[in-house]
Design a protein around this motif. Structure first.
Motif, PDB file in Angstrom:
ATOM      1  N   ALA A  27       0.826  -1.208   0.000  1.00 17.74           N
ATOM      2  CA  ALA A  27       0.000   0.000   0.000  1.00 17.74           C
ATOM      3  C   ALA A  27       0.860   1.258   0.000  1.00 17.74           C
ATOM      4  CB  ALA A  27      -0.937   0.001   1.209  1.00 17.74           C
ATOM      5  N   ALA A  28       1.926   1.263   0.783  1.00 16.23           N
ATOM      6  CA  ALA A  28       2.810   2.425   0.839  1.00 16.23           C
ATOM      7  C   ALA A  28       3.545   2.609  -0.477  1.00 16.23           C
ATOM      8  CB  ALA A  28       3.809   2.280   1.987  1.00 16.23           C
ATOM      9  N   ALA A  29       4.034   1.522  -1.056  1.00 18.36           N
ATOM     10  CA  ALA A  29       4.741   1.609  -2.336  1.00 18.36           C
ATOM     11  C   ALA A  29       3.809   2.109  -3.433  1.00 18.36           C
ATOM     12  CB  ALA A  29       5.334   0.255  -2.714  1.00 18.36           C
ATOM     13  N   ALA A  30       2.577   1.612  -3.439  1.00 21.84           N
ATOM     14  CA  ALA A  30       1.608   2.032  -4.459  1.00 21.84           C
ATOM     15  C   ALA A  30       1.268   3.511  -4.315  1.00 21.84           C
ATOM     16  CB  ALA A  30       0.343   1.179  -4.367  1.00 21.84           C
ATOM     17  N   ARG A  59      13.040  12.386  15.650  1.00 21.76           N
ATOM     18  CA  ARG A  59      11.875  12.578  14.795  1.00 21.76           C
ATOM     19  C   ARG A  59      12.159  11.972  13.426  1.00 21.76           C
ATOM     20  NH1 ARG A  59       9.976  18.408  14.826  1.00 21.76           N
ATOM     21  NH2 ARG A  59       8.805  17.601  16.566  1.00 21.76           N
ATOM     22  N   TYR A  60      11.135  11.320  12.855  1.00 23.17           N
ATOM     23  CA  TYR A  60      11.252  10.784  11.505  1.00 23.17           C
ATOM     24  C   TYR A  60      11.080  11.889  10.478  1.00 23.17           C
ATOM     25  CZ  TYR A  60      10.273   6.256  13.673  1.00 23.17           C
ATOM     26  OH  TYR A  60      10.314   5.140  14.456  1.00 23.17           O
ATOM     27  N   GLN A  61      11.802  11.778   9.389  1.00 23.50           N
ATOM     28  CA  GLN A  61      11.600  12.608   8.213  1.00 23.50           C
ATOM     29  C   GLN A  61      11.305  11.635   7.073  1.00 23.50           C
ATOM     30  OE1 GLN A  61      12.151  16.191   7.974  1.00 23.50           O
ATOM     31  NE2 GLN A  61      12.032  15.981  10.186  1.00 23.50           N
ATOM     32  N   LEU A  62      10.189  11.788   6.394  1.00 21.35           N
ATOM     33  CA  LEU A  62       9.815  10.949   5.261  1.00 21.35           C
ATOM     34  C   LEU A  62       9.468  11.894   4.128  1.00 21.35           C
ATOM     35  CD1 LEU A  62       9.327   7.939   4.482  1.00 21.35           C
ATOM     36  CD2 LEU A  62       6.929   8.315   5.049  1.00 21.35           C
ATOM     37  N   PHE A  63      10.296  11.883   3.068  1.00 21.50           N
ATOM     38  CA  PHE A  63      10.109  12.858   1.996  1.00 21.50           C
ATOM     39  C   PHE A  63      10.728  12.344   0.707  1.00 21.50           C
ATOM     40  CE2 PHE A  63      14.005  13.706   4.251  1.00 21.50           C
ATOM     41  CZ  PHE A  63      14.945  14.023   3.288  1.00 21.50           C
ATOM     42  N   PHE A  64      10.293  12.924  -0.401  1.00 20.15           N
ATOM     43  CA  PHE A  64      10.886  12.618  -1.697  1.00 20.15           C
ATOM     44  C   PHE A  64      12.154  13.442  -1.851  1.00 20.15           C
ATOM     45  CE2 PHE A  64       6.399  11.501  -2.637  1.00 20.15           C
ATOM     46  CZ  PHE A  64       6.611  10.170  -2.953  1.00 20.15           C
ATOM     47  N   ALA A  95      12.071  -1.435  10.707  1.00 19.67           N
ATOM     48  CA  ALA A  95      10.852  -0.623  10.653  1.00 19.67           C
ATOM     49  C   ALA A  95      10.019  -0.973   9.420  1.00 19.67           C
ATOM     50  CB  ALA A  95      11.194   0.860  10.637  1.00 19.67           C
ATOM     51  N   THR A  96       8.729  -0.745   9.525  1.00 16.84           N
ATOM     52  CA  THR A  96       7.802  -0.966   8.419  1.00 16.84           C
ATOM     53  C   THR A  96       7.101   0.338   8.100  1.00 16.84           C
ATOM     54  OG1 THR A  96       7.408  -3.254   9.092  1.00 16.84           O
ATOM     55  CG2 THR A  96       5.787  -2.256   7.627  1.00 16.84           C
ATOM     56  N   ILE A  97       7.155   0.728   6.827  1.00 21.89           N
ATOM     57  CA  ILE A  97       6.431   1.910   6.353  1.00 21.89           C
ATOM     58  C   ILE A  97       5.154   1.412   5.693  1.00 21.89           C
ATOM     59  CG2 ILE A  97       6.461   3.899   4.808  1.00 21.89           C
ATOM     60  CD1 ILE A  97       9.538   3.839   5.050  1.00 21.89           C
ATOM     61  N   ASP A  98       4.030   1.950   6.111  1.00 21.74           N
ATOM     62  CA  ASP A  98       2.735   1.557   5.566  1.00 21.74           C
ATOM     63  C   ASP A  98       1.961   2.813   5.181  1.00 21.74           C
ATOM     64  OD1 ASP A  98       0.650  -0.070   4.766  1.00 21.74           O
ATOM     65  OD2 ASP A  98       0.020  -0.609   6.795  1.00 21.74           O
ATOM     66  N   PHE A  99       0.897   2.634   4.419  1.00 19.03           N
ATOM     67  CA  PHE A  99       0.001   3.738   4.121  1.00 19.03           C
ATOM     68  C   PHE A  99      -1.381   3.343   4.585  1.00 19.03           C
ATOM     69  CE2 PHE A  99      -2.946   6.220   1.572  1.00 19.03           C
ATOM     70  CZ  PHE A  99      -2.450   7.490   1.778  1.00 19.03           C
ATOM     71  N   VAL A 100      -1.973   4.195   5.425  1.00 18.52           N
ATOM     72  CA  VAL A 100      -3.289   3.946   5.987  1.00 18.52           C
ATOM     73  C   VAL A 100      -4.280   4.920   5.363  1.00 18.52           C
ATOM     74  CG1 VAL A 100      -4.641   3.937   8.114  1.00 18.52           C
ATOM     75  CG2 VAL A 100      -2.264   3.192   8.149  1.00 18.52           C
ATOM     76  N   ASP A 101      -5.428   4.401   4.952  1.00 14.00           N
ATOM     77  CA  ASP A 101      -6.488   5.245   4.393  1.00 14.00           C
ATOM     78  C   ASP A 101      -7.806   4.781   4.982  1.00 14.00           C
ATOM     79  OD1 ASP A 101      -8.005   7.004   2.949  1.00 14.00           O
ATOM     80  OD2 ASP A 101      -7.572   6.131   0.992  1.00 14.00           O
ATOM     81  N   GLY A 107      -2.566   8.549   5.717  1.00 18.00           N
ATOM     82  CA  GLY A 107      -1.183   8.951   5.590  1.00 18.00           C
ATOM     83  C   GLY A 107      -0.222   7.795   5.791  1.00 18.00           C
ATOM     84  N   PHE A 108       1.050   8.109   5.651  1.00 20.22           N
ATOM     85  CA  PHE A 108       2.100   7.121   5.850  1.00 20.22           C
ATOM     86  C   PHE A 108       2.321   6.925   7.345  1.00 20.22           C
ATOM     87  CE2 PHE A 108       2.959   8.632   1.584  1.00 20.22           C
ATOM     88  CZ  PHE A 108       3.227   7.442   0.908  1.00 20.22           C
ATOM     89  N   THR A 109       2.537   5.683   7.746  1.00 19.82           N
ATOM     90  CA  THR A 109       2.838   5.355   9.127  1.00 19.82           C
ATOM     91  C   THR A 109       4.167   4.606   9.177  1.00 19.82           C
ATOM     92  OG1 THR A 109       1.678   3.231   9.076  1.00 19.82           O
ATOM     93  CG2 THR A 109       0.392   5.172   9.737  1.00 19.82           C
ATOM     94  N   ILE A 110       4.850   4.712  10.301  1.00 24.28           N
ATOM     95  CA  ILE A 110       6.116   4.013  10.506  1.00 24.28           C
ATOM     96  C   ILE A 110       6.007   3.227  11.800  1.00 24.28           C
ATOM     97  CG2 ILE A 110       8.600   4.252  10.841  1.00 24.28           C
ATOM     98  CD1 ILE A 110       8.329   6.975   9.315  1.00 24.28           C
ATOM     99  N   ASP A 111       6.129   1.912  11.685  1.00 21.75           N
ATOM    100  CA  ASP A 111       6.135   1.038  12.851  1.00 21.75           C
ATOM    101  C   ASP A 111       7.577   0.608  13.067  1.00 21.75           C
ATOM    102  OD1 ASP A 111       5.487  -0.675  14.933  1.00 21.75           O
ATOM    103  OD2 ASP A 111       4.887  -2.302  13.597  1.00 21.75           O
ATOM    104  N   ASN A 112       8.176   1.093  14.152  1.00 18.02           N
ATOM    105  CA  ASN A 112       9.599   0.876  14.392  1.00 18.02           C
ATOM    106  C   ASN A 112       9.808   0.085  15.683  1.00 18.02           C
ATOM    107  OD1 ASN A 112      12.350   1.007  14.724  1.00 18.02           O
ATOM    108  ND2 ASN A 112      12.497   3.212  14.455  1.00 18.02           N
ATOM    109  N   PRO A 113      10.314  -1.152  15.579  1.00 19.47           N
ATOM    110  CA  PRO A 113      10.548  -1.939  16.790  1.00 19.47           C
ATOM    111  C   PRO A 113      11.690  -1.395  17.661  1.00 19.47           C
ATOM    112  CG  PRO A 113      11.451  -3.074  14.884  1.00 19.47           C
ATOM    113  CD  PRO A 113      10.701  -1.868  14.368  1.00 19.47           C
ATOM    114  N   ASN A 114      12.505  -0.492  17.131  1.00 18.53           N
ATOM    115  CA  ASN A 114      13.612   0.093  17.889  1.00 18.53           C
ATOM    116  C   ASN A 114      13.168   1.233  18.806  1.00 18.53           C
ATOM    117  OD1 ASN A 114      15.658  -1.511  16.608  1.00 18.53           O
ATOM    118  ND2 ASN A 114      15.315  -0.265  14.800  1.00 18.53           N
ATOM    119  N   ALA A 115      11.991   1.778  18.564  1.00 19.78           N
ATOM    120  CA  ALA A 115      11.508   2.895  19.370  1.00 19.78           C
ATOM    121  C   ALA A 115      11.072   2.364  20.732  1.00 19.78           C
ATOM    122  CB  ALA A 115      10.346   3.589  18.668  1.00 19.78           C
ATOM    123  N   THR A 116      11.725   2.820  21.779  1.00 19.15           N
ATOM    124  CA  THR A 116      11.391   2.364  23.129  1.00 19.15           C
ATOM    125  C   THR A 116      10.305   3.216  23.765  1.00 19.15           C
ATOM    126  OG1 THR A 116      13.169   3.705  24.066  1.00 19.15           O
ATOM    127  CG2 THR A 116      13.686   1.415  23.526  1.00 19.15           C
ATOM    128  N   GLY A 117      10.027   4.359  23.192  1.00 22.17           N
ATOM    129  CA  GLY A 117       8.988   5.232  23.709  1.00 22.17           C
ATOM    130  C   GLY A 117       8.712   6.337  22.713  1.00 22.17           C
TER     131      GLY A 117
END
Length: 126
Positions: A27-30, A59-64, A95-101, A107-117
């Motif tokens: 979904a995110a790639a599409a 903070r994450y930055q996600l951009f072209f 981490a996994t980048i997904d797109f939720v609608d 929008g794009f979401t980031i699920d990161n197992p490294n984030a402790t909080g």
């Protein structure tokens, strides 16, 4: 370092794990591909980076991005190059980048197992 060939050899499309160990859902790639096509751009990569900031510290930055940085790790997901700089790679490994609608969120979401909080607003992590 570009590892597009490793990614393509593993399996075609999204949900493959390669050098930078970040996964992008179908979904995110599409969605990213649709945004690039809409703008008529094929020279941009989707970049995920980690920067200091926010109330939790990072903070994450996600951009072209049209830049290619020294030491970038780049993997192709469904025709979209996902780039991670070498300094951010350890923070987003797995981490996994997904797109939720949905009716609640888009929008794009980031699920990161490294984030402790994270902060209460979800804008930053540690």
């Amino acid at each position: 370092m570009t590892v597009q060939n490793e990614s393509a050899a593993a399996t075609e499309g999204a949900q493959t794990e390669a050098a930078h160990k970040v996964v992008m859902s179908d979904a995110a790639a599409a969605k990213a591909k649709a945004l690039l096509d809409q703008e008529g751009r094929d020279d941009l990569a989707l970049r995920i980076a980690v920067q200091p900031g926010g109330c939790a510290g990072l903070r994450y930055q996600l951009f072209f991005d049209d830049r290619s940085l020294d030491g970038d790790l780049v993997v192709d997901f469904g025709g979209v190059n996902l780039a991670v700089d070498r300094m951010s790679a350890p923070y987003v490994e797995g981490a996994t980048i997904d797109f939720v609608d949905s009716i609640e969120k888009q929008g794009f979401t980031i699920d990161n197992p490294n984030a402790t909080g994270s902060c209460a607003c979800g804008d930053s992590f540690n």
